[in-house]
Design a protein around this motif. Structure first.
Motif, mmCIF file in Angstrom:
data_model
loop_
_atom_site.group_PDB
_atom_site.id
_atom_site.type_symbol
_atom_site.label_atom_id
_atom_site.label_comp_id
_atom_site.label_asym_id
_atom_site.label_seq_id
_atom_site.Cartn_x
_atom_site.Cartn_y
_atom_site.Cartn_z
ATOM 1 N N LYS A 114 16.549 -0.420 39.589
ATOM 2 C CA LYS A 114 16.773 0.829 40.330
ATOM 3 C C LYS A 114 17.617 0.567 41.568
ATOM 4 C CE LYS A 114 13.682 3.931 41.282
ATOM 5 N NZ LYS A 114 12.382 4.565 41.612
ATOM 6 N N LEU A 115 17.279 -0.533 42.237
ATOM 7 C CA LEU A 115 18.015 -0.925 43.435
ATOM 8 C C LEU A 115 19.477 -1.192 43.072
ATOM 9 C CD1 LEU A 115 17.253 -1.484 46.382
ATOM 10 C CD2 LEU A 115 17.138 -3.911 45.796
ATOM 11 N N ASP A 116 19.655 -1.877 41.935
ATOM 12 C CA ASP A 116 20.997 -2.206 41.458
ATOM 13 C C ASP A 116 21.803 -0.925 41.179
ATOM 14 O OD1 ASP A 116 22.877 -4.262 40.448
ATOM 15 O OD2 ASP A 116 22.590 -3.181 38.560
ATOM 16 N N ASP A 117 21.174 0.043 40.521
ATOM 17 C CA ASP A 117 21.855 1.314 40.252
ATOM 18 C C ASP A 117 22.192 2.041 41.556
ATOM 19 O OD1 ASP A 117 21.974 1.171 37.488
ATOM 20 O OD2 ASP A 117 20.022 2.156 37.193
ATOM 21 N N ALA A 118 21.216 2.073 42.472
ATOM 22 C CA ALA A 118 21.430 2.784 43.739
ATOM 23 C C ALA A 118 22.628 2.178 44.471
ATOM 24 C CB ALA A 118 20.176 2.703 44.605
ATOM 25 N N GLU A 119 22.684 0.833 44.503
ATOM 26 C CA GLU A 119 23.782 0.162 45.209
ATOM 27 C C GLU A 119 25.109 0.409 44.505
ATOM 28 O OE1 GLU A 119 22.429 -3.859 45.515
ATOM 29 O OE2 GLU A 119 21.239 -3.431 47.320
ATOM 30 N N TRP A 120 25.045 0.380 43.172
ATOM 31 C CA TRP A 120 26.283 0.589 42.404
ATOM 32 C C TRP A 120 26.862 1.979 42.676
ATOM 33 C CZ3 TRP A 120 28.585 3.691 38.780
ATOM 34 C CH2 TRP A 120 29.704 3.154 38.115
ATOM 35 N N PHE A 121 26.016 3.014 42.638
ATOM 36 C CA PHE A 121 26.517 4.377 42.883
ATOM 37 C C PHE A 121 26.985 4.521 44.336
ATOM 38 C CE2 PHE A 121 24.334 5.353 38.853
ATOM 39 C CZ PHE A 121 25.351 6.074 38.226
ATOM 40 N N ASN A 122 26.358 3.784 45.260
ATOM 41 C CA ASN A 122 26.834 3.803 46.656
ATOM 42 C C ASN A 122 28.234 3.220 46.763
ATOM 43 O OD1 ASN A 122 24.833 5.067 48.037
ATOM 44 N ND2 ASN A 122 23.694 3.182 48.519
ATOM 45 N N ARG A 123 28.459 2.143 45.990
ATOM 46 C CA ARG A 123 29.774 1.488 46.044
ATOM 47 C C ARG A 123 30.834 2.272 45.277
ATOM 48 N NH1 ARG A 123 26.867 -3.170 44.728
ATOM 49 N NH2 ARG A 123 27.756 -3.119 42.622
ATOM 50 N N HIS A 124 30.395 3.157 44.375
ATOM 51 C CA HIS A 124 31.329 3.944 43.563
ATOM 52 C C HIS A 124 31.078 5.430 43.780
ATOM 53 C CE1 HIS A 124 30.961 0.003 41.577
ATOM 54 N NE2 HIS A 124 32.221 0.169 41.227
ATOM 55 N N PRO A 125 31.430 5.943 44.962
ATOM 56 C CA PRO A 125 31.082 7.331 45.300
ATOM 57 C C PRO A 125 31.701 8.364 44.357
ATOM 58 C CG PRO A 125 32.527 6.343 46.987
ATOM 59 C CD PRO A 125 32.133 5.240 46.049
ATOM 60 N N GLY A 126 32.745 8.007 43.657
ATOM 61 C CA GLY A 126 33.374 8.980 42.759
ATOM 62 C C GLY A 126 32.721 9.030 41.386
ATOM 63 N N ARG A 127 31.709 8.181 41.155
ATOM 64 C CA ARG A 127 31.134 8.082 39.812
ATOM 65 C C ARG A 127 29.787 8.800 39.713
ATOM 66 N NH1 ARG A 127 33.326 3.779 36.583
ATOM 67 N NH2 ARG A 127 31.815 4.540 35.055
ATOM 68 N N SER A 128 29.561 9.408 38.562
ATOM 69 C CA SER A 128 28.245 9.994 38.266
ATOM 70 C C SER A 128 27.594 9.293 37.090
ATOM 71 C CB SER A 128 28.381 11.472 37.923
ATOM 72 O OG SER A 128 28.877 12.178 39.025
ATOM 73 N N TYR A 129 28.386 8.495 36.350
ATOM 74 C CA TYR A 129 27.878 7.816 35.155
ATOM 75 C C TYR A 129 28.179 6.332 35.233
ATOM 76 C CZ TYR A 129 27.262 12.441 33.246
ATOM 77 O OH TYR A 129 26.843 13.730 33.047
ATOM 78 N N ARG A 130 27.243 5.541 34.722
ATOM 79 C CA ARG A 130 27.415 4.093 34.726
ATOM 80 C C ARG A 130 26.897 3.526 33.411
ATOM 81 N NH1 ARG A 130 23.927 -0.460 38.146
ATOM 82 N NH2 ARG A 130 25.432 -2.131 37.774
ATOM 83 N N MET A 131 27.583 2.529 32.884
ATOM 84 C CA MET A 131 27.043 1.789 31.740
ATOM 85 C C MET A 131 26.834 0.357 32.209
ATOM 86 S SD MET A 131 28.535 1.331 27.896
ATOM 87 C CE MET A 131 29.963 0.394 28.389
ATOM 88 N N ARG A 132 25.660 -0.188 31.932
ATOM 89 C CA ARG A 132 25.375 -1.554 32.382
ATOM 90 C C ARG A 132 24.440 -2.246 31.402
ATOM 91 N NH1 ARG A 132 20.120 -1.289 33.733
ATOM 92 N NH2 ARG A 132 19.327 0.556 34.814
ATOM 93 N N SER A 133 24.271 -3.566 31.613
ATOM 94 C CA SER A 133 23.353 -4.328 30.756
ATOM 95 C C SER A 133 21.916 -3.927 31.046
ATOM 96 C CB SER A 133 23.473 -5.823 31.036
ATOM 97 O OG SER A 133 24.806 -6.199 31.046
ATOM 98 N N LEU A 134 21.094 -4.148 30.049
ATOM 99 C CA LEU A 134 19.650 -3.911 30.194
ATOM 100 C C LEU A 134 19.074 -5.009 31.089
ATOM 101 C CD1 LEU A 134 17.016 -2.558 29.116
ATOM 102 C CD2 LEU A 134 17.133 -4.128 27.191
ATOM 103 N N HIS A 135 18.308 -4.614 32.089
ATOM 104 C CA HIS A 135 17.658 -5.584 32.975
ATOM 105 C C HIS A 135 16.348 -6.042 32.319
ATOM 106 C CE1 HIS A 135 15.831 -7.234 36.590
ATOM 107 N NE2 HIS A 135 17.017 -7.184 37.148
ATOM 108 N N PRO A 136 16.024 -7.349 32.366
ATOM 109 C CA PRO A 136 14.799 -7.809 31.693
ATOM 110 C C PRO A 136 13.537 -7.046 32.124
ATOM 111 C CG PRO A 136 16.025 -9.666 32.623
ATOM 112 C CD PRO A 136 16.788 -8.430 32.986
ATOM 113 N N ASP A 137 13.441 -6.696 33.421
ATOM 114 C CA ASP A 137 12.255 -5.980 33.918
ATOM 115 C C ASP A 137 12.190 -4.545 33.424
ATOM 116 O OD1 ASP A 137 11.675 -8.163 35.362
ATOM 117 O OD2 ASP A 137 12.285 -7.356 37.318
#
Ligand code: ZN
Length: 240
Positions: free
Chosen positions: A135-158
């Protein structure tokens, strides 16, 4: 009730809870999500778990609880942070249950609102209210990419335990892997869905492409193979 009887009750109740079919143990009525339950004694049944429907029939009430059948992980993660009180009076217990039920109601309605805002018609399968590394990773990613509403990323083990069994139990074909599609609806409010990706297919990291794949997967149309043509057609429709 003496100590032996109490111990017997606790043992029986834990068995009942383990195999609970989600119905009142006296009349068989289905228990509603976020409804109050009672544990007690009623002959000839012995130890029973009832809903509000049959609480008045109990000869002795030994405990009370709340029945939940949706948003379970999210609700349980919040519960774990609560503090248990020992030697509480029955009225303390009832007021604690009232608070728990209102907290559950808030989680449910926040989740429903978010799904409605996102235009998704099916109920959420899992809600994560507490912090998690992904969740933290997603929050930071969207902060760094203010123009984005969608993200595709790897599944986190947790993250694996938060996925549906339908995802984790399935054997995926070679050269495929689970990826997560994330939509940020509002800052701090995101919806995820798992997506089985063919690693041989290049997917451009563009908001409208990930948006199209997200929409296809969420609508359940991604049961088969998602074609580049379908994605391109949707991307086109967003830009029209
Ligand atoms: Zn009943």
């Amino acid at each position: 009730m003496n100590r032996t009887e109490r111990r017997h009750f606790e043992k029986e109740m834990s068995k009942i809870l383990k195999k609970s079919a989600g119905v009142c143990g006296v009349c068989g009525t289905e228990l509603n999500h976020n409804s109050q339950t009672f544990g007690g004694i009623l002959e000839p049944y012995g130890t029973v778990l009832t809903g509000e429907c049959c609480v008045n029939k109990l000869e002795v009430i030994m405990g009370a609880g709340v029945y939940i059948n949706k948003n379970i992980n999210g609700i349980m993660s919040v519960m774990k942070t609560g503090q248990g009180i020992s030697h509480a009076s029955p009225s303390d217990a009832l007021s604690a249950i009232r608070q728990i039920r209102s907290g559950i109601g808030e989680i449910d309605s926040a989740a429903d609102d978010l799904m409605r805002e996102a235009g998704i018609e099916r109920p959420p399968t899992d809600i994560t209210v507490t912090d998690a590394p992904w969740k933290l990773d997603d929050a930071e990613w969207f902060n760094r990419h203010p123009g984005r509403s969608y993200r595709m990323r790897s599944l986190h083990p947790d993250e694996i335990p938060t996925l549906q069994d339908a995802v984790t139990d399935v054997v995926i074909p070679p050269n495929h892997c689970w990826e997560i599609l994330v939509r940020q609806v509002n800052k701090g409010q995101r919806i995820r869905t798992a997506f089985c990706r063919n690693m041989a297919v290049f997917i451009p990291d563009a908001d409208d492409v990930i948006h199209a794949i997200f929409d296809i997967v969420v609508k359940g149309e991604g049961q088969g193979v998602i074609s580049a043509k379908d994605v391109a057609a949707l991307v086109d429709s967003y830009n029209r």
